[in-house]
Design a protein around this motif. Sequence first.
Motif, PDB file in Angstrom:
ATOM      1  N   TYR A  52      18.245  47.659  53.196  1.00 20.13           N
ATOM      2  CA  TYR A  52      19.369  47.566  54.125  1.00 20.13           C
ATOM      3  C   TYR A  52      20.123  48.903  54.144  1.00 20.13           C
ATOM      4  O   TYR A  52      20.337  49.509  53.087  1.00 20.13           O
ATOM      5  CB  TYR A  52      20.346  46.463  53.692  1.00 20.13           C
ATOM      6  CG  TYR A  52      19.710  45.165  53.290  1.00 20.13           C
ATOM      7  CD1 TYR A  52      19.091  44.347  54.230  1.00 20.13           C
ATOM      8  CD2 TYR A  52      19.728  44.740  51.965  1.00 20.13           C
ATOM      9  CE1 TYR A  52      18.512  43.145  53.845  1.00 20.13           C
ATOM     10  CE2 TYR A  52      19.149  43.549  51.572  1.00 20.13           C
ATOM     11  CZ  TYR A  52      18.541  42.754  52.525  1.00 20.13           C
ATOM     12  OH  TYR A  52      17.965  41.568  52.132  1.00 20.13           O
ATOM     13  N   PRO A  53      20.580  49.356  55.287  1.00 22.46           N
ATOM     14  CA  PRO A  53      21.280  50.658  55.365  1.00 22.46           C
ATOM     15  C   PRO A  53      22.747  50.538  54.961  1.00 22.46           C
ATOM     16  O   PRO A  53      23.661  50.865  55.738  1.00 22.46           O
ATOM     17  CB  PRO A  53      21.119  51.033  56.840  1.00 22.46           C
ATOM     18  CG  PRO A  53      21.077  49.720  57.554  1.00 22.46           C
ATOM     19  CD  PRO A  53      20.361  48.774  56.631  1.00 22.46           C
ATOM     20  N   LEU A  54      22.988  50.094  53.748  1.00 23.59           N
ATOM     21  CA  LEU A  54      24.357  49.813  53.318  1.00 23.59           C
ATOM     22  C   LEU A  54      25.209  51.072  53.214  1.00 23.59           C
ATOM     23  O   LEU A  54      26.439  51.003  53.279  1.00 23.59           O
ATOM     24  CB  LEU A  54      24.344  49.075  51.981  1.00 23.59           C
ATOM     25  CG  LEU A  54      23.755  47.659  52.036  1.00 23.59           C
ATOM     26  CD1 LEU A  54      23.665  47.064  50.645  1.00 23.59           C
ATOM     27  CD2 LEU A  54      24.584  46.763  52.935  1.00 23.59           C
ATOM     28  N   THR A  55      24.558  52.225  53.055  1.00 20.15           N
ATOM     29  CA  THR A  55      25.337  53.464  52.980  1.00 20.15           C
ATOM     30  C   THR A  55      25.863  53.878  54.349  1.00 20.15           C
ATOM     31  O   THR A  55      26.627  54.849  54.447  1.00 20.15           O
ATOM     32  CB  THR A  55      24.473  54.601  52.399  1.00 20.15           C
ATOM     33  OG1 THR A  55      23.270  54.731  53.170  1.00 20.15           O
ATOM     34  CG2 THR A  55      24.113  54.320  50.949  1.00 20.15           C
ATOM     35  N   PRO A  57      30.185  49.956  57.756  1.00 18.34           N
ATOM     36  CA  PRO A  57      30.250  48.638  58.390  1.00 18.34           C
ATOM     37  C   PRO A  57      29.017  48.279  59.205  1.00 18.34           C
ATOM     38  O   PRO A  57      28.603  47.117  59.203  1.00 18.34           O
ATOM     39  CB  PRO A  57      31.499  48.746  59.281  1.00 18.34           C
ATOM     40  CG  PRO A  57      32.347  49.777  58.613  1.00 18.34           C
ATOM     41  CD  PRO A  57      31.394  50.772  58.029  1.00 18.34           C
ATOM     42  N   SER A  58      28.407  49.247  59.870  1.00 17.68           N
ATOM     43  CA  SER A  58      27.217  48.931  60.660  1.00 17.68           C
ATOM     44  C   SER A  58      26.067  48.507  59.759  1.00 17.68           C
ATOM     45  O   SER A  58      25.292  47.600  60.104  1.00 17.68           O
ATOM     46  CB  SER A  58      26.809  50.136  61.510  1.00 17.68           C
ATOM     47  OG  SER A  58      26.435  51.236  60.685  1.00 17.68           O
ATOM     48  N   ARG A 118      24.104  41.389  56.822  1.00 11.96           N
ATOM     49  CA  ARG A 118      24.515  40.017  57.143  1.00 11.96           C
ATOM     50  C   ARG A 118      23.581  39.389  58.164  1.00 11.96           C
ATOM     51  O   ARG A 118      23.131  38.242  57.980  1.00 11.96           O
ATOM     52  CB  ARG A 118      25.948  40.014  57.669  1.00 11.96           C
ATOM     53  CG  ARG A 118      26.356  38.700  58.333  1.00 11.96           C
ATOM     54  CD  ARG A 118      27.798  38.660  58.721  1.00 11.96           C
ATOM     55  NE  ARG A 118      28.640  38.297  57.592  1.00 11.96           N
ATOM     56  CZ  ARG A 118      28.791  37.059  57.154  1.00 11.96           C
ATOM     57  NH1 ARG A 118      28.161  36.046  57.727  1.00 11.96           N
ATOM     58  NH2 ARG A 118      29.571  36.793  56.128  1.00 11.96           N
ATOM     59  N   ASP A 119      23.258  40.103  59.225  1.00 12.48           N
ATOM     60  CA  ASP A 119      22.411  39.533  60.278  1.00 12.48           C
ATOM     61  C   ASP A 119      21.006  39.235  59.761  1.00 12.48           C
ATOM     62  O   ASP A 119      20.409  38.200  60.104  1.00 12.48           O
ATOM     63  CB  ASP A 119      22.336  40.492  61.472  1.00 12.48           C
ATOM     64  CG  ASP A 119      23.660  40.606  62.217  1.00 12.48           C
ATOM     65  OD1 ASP A 119      24.540  39.754  61.980  1.00 12.48           O
ATOM     66  OD2 ASP A 119      23.801  41.543  63.016  1.00 12.48           O
ATOM     67  N   PHE A 120      20.488  40.135  58.922  1.00 14.35           N
ATOM     68  CA  PHE A 120      19.135  39.913  58.408  1.00 14.35           C
ATOM     69  C   PHE A 120      19.098  38.688  57.506  1.00 14.35           C
ATOM     70  O   PHE A 120      18.194  37.846  57.622  1.00 14.35           O
ATOM     71  CB  PHE A 120      18.638  41.140  57.641  1.00 14.35           C
ATOM     72  CG  PHE A 120      17.258  40.945  57.069  1.00 14.35           C
ATOM     73  CD1 PHE A 120      16.126  41.131  57.853  1.00 14.35           C
ATOM     74  CD2 PHE A 120      17.078  40.553  55.745  1.00 14.35           C
ATOM     75  CE1 PHE A 120      14.859  40.932  57.341  1.00 14.35           C
ATOM     76  CE2 PHE A 120      15.817  40.342  55.232  1.00 14.35           C
ATOM     77  CZ  PHE A 120      14.702  40.543  56.027  1.00 14.35           C
TER      78      PHE A 120
END
Length: 939
Positions: A425-428, A431-432, A438-440
């Motif tokens: 996940y591109p957590l870095t 917010p995006s 969350r969506d995944f």
Amino acid sequence: METVTGLVDGLRRAGVREVDTSTRRRAEYSSDASLYRVPPEAVVFPRDDDEVAATLAVCREQGVPLTSRGAGTSIAGNAVGPGVVLDFSRHLNQVLAVDPDARTARVRPGLVLDALQRELKQYGLRFGPEPSTHSRCTFGGMIGNNSCGSRALAYGKTSDNVVDLDVLAGTGERLTATRGADPASSPVLTSVHEAVRAHLATIRTELGTFDRQVSGYSLEHLLPENDFDVARALVGTEGGCAVLLGATVSLVESPAAALIVVLGYPDMAAAADAVPALLPYRPTSLEGMDHRIVDAVRGKRGDSAVPALPGGQGWLFLELGGASVAELLPTARQVIADAGAVDSEIVTDPGQQAALWKIREAGAALSQRSTENKPAYAGWEDAAVPPAKLGAYLREFDALMADRGLSGMPYGHFGDGCVHVRVDYPLTDGPSGVRVFRDFLTDAARLVASYGGSMSGEHGDGRARGELLPLMYSPAALAAFAAVKDAFDPDGVLNPGVIVRPAPLDADLRVAQAPPVRTGLGFTYPHDHGDLTTAVHRCTGVGVCRADNTGSGGVMCPSYVATRDEKDSTRGRSRVLQEAINGTLVSGLRSPEVRESLDLCLSCKGCSSDCPAGVDMATYKAEVLHQTYRRRVRPASHYTLGWLPRWARLAAHAPALANAALRAPGLSTVAKRFGGIDARRSLPSFARTTFRRWFERHRPQSTDGDPVLLWVDTFTDHFTPEVGVAAVRVLEDAGFTVRLPRRGLCCGLTWISTGQLDAAKRILGRSVGALAPAAADGVPIVGLEPSCTAVFRGDAPDLLGDKETSAVSGAFHTLAELLTRHRPQWTPPDLTGTTVVAQPHCHQHAVMGWETDRALLAAAGAEVTAAGGCCGLAGNFGVERGHYEVSVQVAESALFPAVRAAGEDATVLADGFSCRTQLDDLLDRRGVHLAELLAAKRS
């Protein structure tokens, strides 16, 4: 602050002895192996049941949440909480009793699974479920999450293997939870029984639909037809209903023999399609993986880490157990006939079987980096579907990841339909990236529910999936969970925010909050995009550093093995550094919390190879010291031990005088005190003649051999020239012509370990420049001191980061590597009958590896036993004042017992000067270098 003070006062008045509210401790326990960060107000280390009960009573009285914790390996955020964290692993970690006739064991919640397995070997018994974290996970955590592992196919989940549980309900009532409990015997059980009666239809239709349905509460065990089995129902409630004090668990007989059928398929989904046809053969394990895991193991550990596999891109490992291999072979052949595989192999050799399982275990750890070499995170980690639907589910799941631009390395317990994966996940991205997360998870939950599956197949829901339970269960089922939770814990004190009334899945995420730090650094951090923030956030918390890995030849983490304190684990240190970089709990790298956390780090570099996330705490410590003391007055030991090569060169002009001065009682005491050296340490003697002086007088056997450049390190030159002399004799015997670099060069090791990185780069840069012409001409360079060789192989590229340095790094060899690669025709001396107990140097283990040395000794006929762990001296660490006791404890964890067990006639092999010094200083045992062993046997 008043709340914390009142909490601590209340706990102490109640007789709780170990309560820690320090900022450093709160940072260490702010996370587990999950993506979540929830700093507690206090950490309690209970010493007995009364202290556990007292802690619960105070928390109830003051309305403070209470979270139970073992090893903190929970990957869904099950073991973090905002109030008090109860760590059972420090004191309540015993095997209380074993009854081999009844095949049961009585255990404490903080007991590590492997500790029980070791004790059970004498009875031919074992605890059936075995998660991949078996070396450090505790029974409290296994019971809390309903852990399974690769052999749960044969032995069941943890819930299938509990007899009774000794617990404290959230009300404070102490219960013995068992099958057939009388609901009228307890107010809590009466309330639980009433809650179940109100939801009978829902429980019968929605719960227990297939074996790996672990999400939610397993209330089906409380049905009348299941005899109101409170023990099994509490398993998997994640500490939200009761606090575990002890458990009676059932045991199984270890099979006398086992074999593995390895089956190859075009891809992993095709392998999953074959599973239903193989289950009738009743395998003890049926694991699945594909080329993504195998490629990751090869990339990190080398080709030798992956034994030859049958053709294909997806594989099943099917294990059969029985009385003998001969008995199992006909079944194995029939498995192959029915498997529909493109290729297959039957593996009966235990060593080869262990190598196969290492792929699986190593892959599980290495999956923390995705196929795109990005950080891969837990969150959707252990979903399960009925095995008949697994292939179809995997195809849709891979498509879902691809559709979202995400990747991971799925693998898992295919016989149970359980799939593990960490996703990048591109957590870095801020917010995006969190929205992508969350969506995944939401869509993945819908997908698994559409297959009649479970979001959790063995790790529990925790904070990652509790919010998603409405996608899997009806409102009536959720109401049943809440009713049972409220019956056990009416005040909601126990582990709130998990399963019942869950916290949002994207709340309290543990992500880097600081901007990138790329300027003013000592190291270049090439694997982290030059960013210190990214580097210190590598730790995902899986806790390999909390395991005693010495028995398997591992090194990480020697100070934790000695102290058993989270502070001294690589994970604990990482958490403190993360808080310091983020500027959250800890205020910067110069803070006292960081200093305390790093104080007992031996800079052994074991974590750089043993940590699955690639944490390199030795580098981070050097960087912190660099940032802390740059252009400032340093501790005394930085000038004495950190400048050792300078003092050694000075002493070489009058070694006898230097030795006499350092041994004069008064002067020696003063020198140690002002030098930051522990008074109990003896100081090594300077050699009367340096190795270089000997070499100047040496007449080589021949000048026609292939040239080799012998790196002259400070320790060999000034303290143990006999090692250099032996190396020259071995190299000349192998047909080399030995040359030495010019004088005045140094690798800068002691400057690096003390964080004097500006000086280290100048010193190392000069050495690289002097060695570069030889490297460019293809002349190999051999190092004798492993730590110095490791500087050129590891630290130099990370400090200097240029092509010239890379060329020199690639030219460096250990003695065994040089002889093996450049002289394969050379015959080593006959070591038949020689018993060797070896201490592989930590830096060699981490950077170069020791397998070439082992193979060379085996080829010579030696009987070799390698001690795991660290010697405990570790350069300047064990000499510095304040470290003596831990240094001794580390030595006693593996090295000293191995040497004692080997006997007086054994050869103790230790290439590291520190290792030999520790042996001589504390055990009065002389260790020899590989060069000395080979030279002595040849002469």
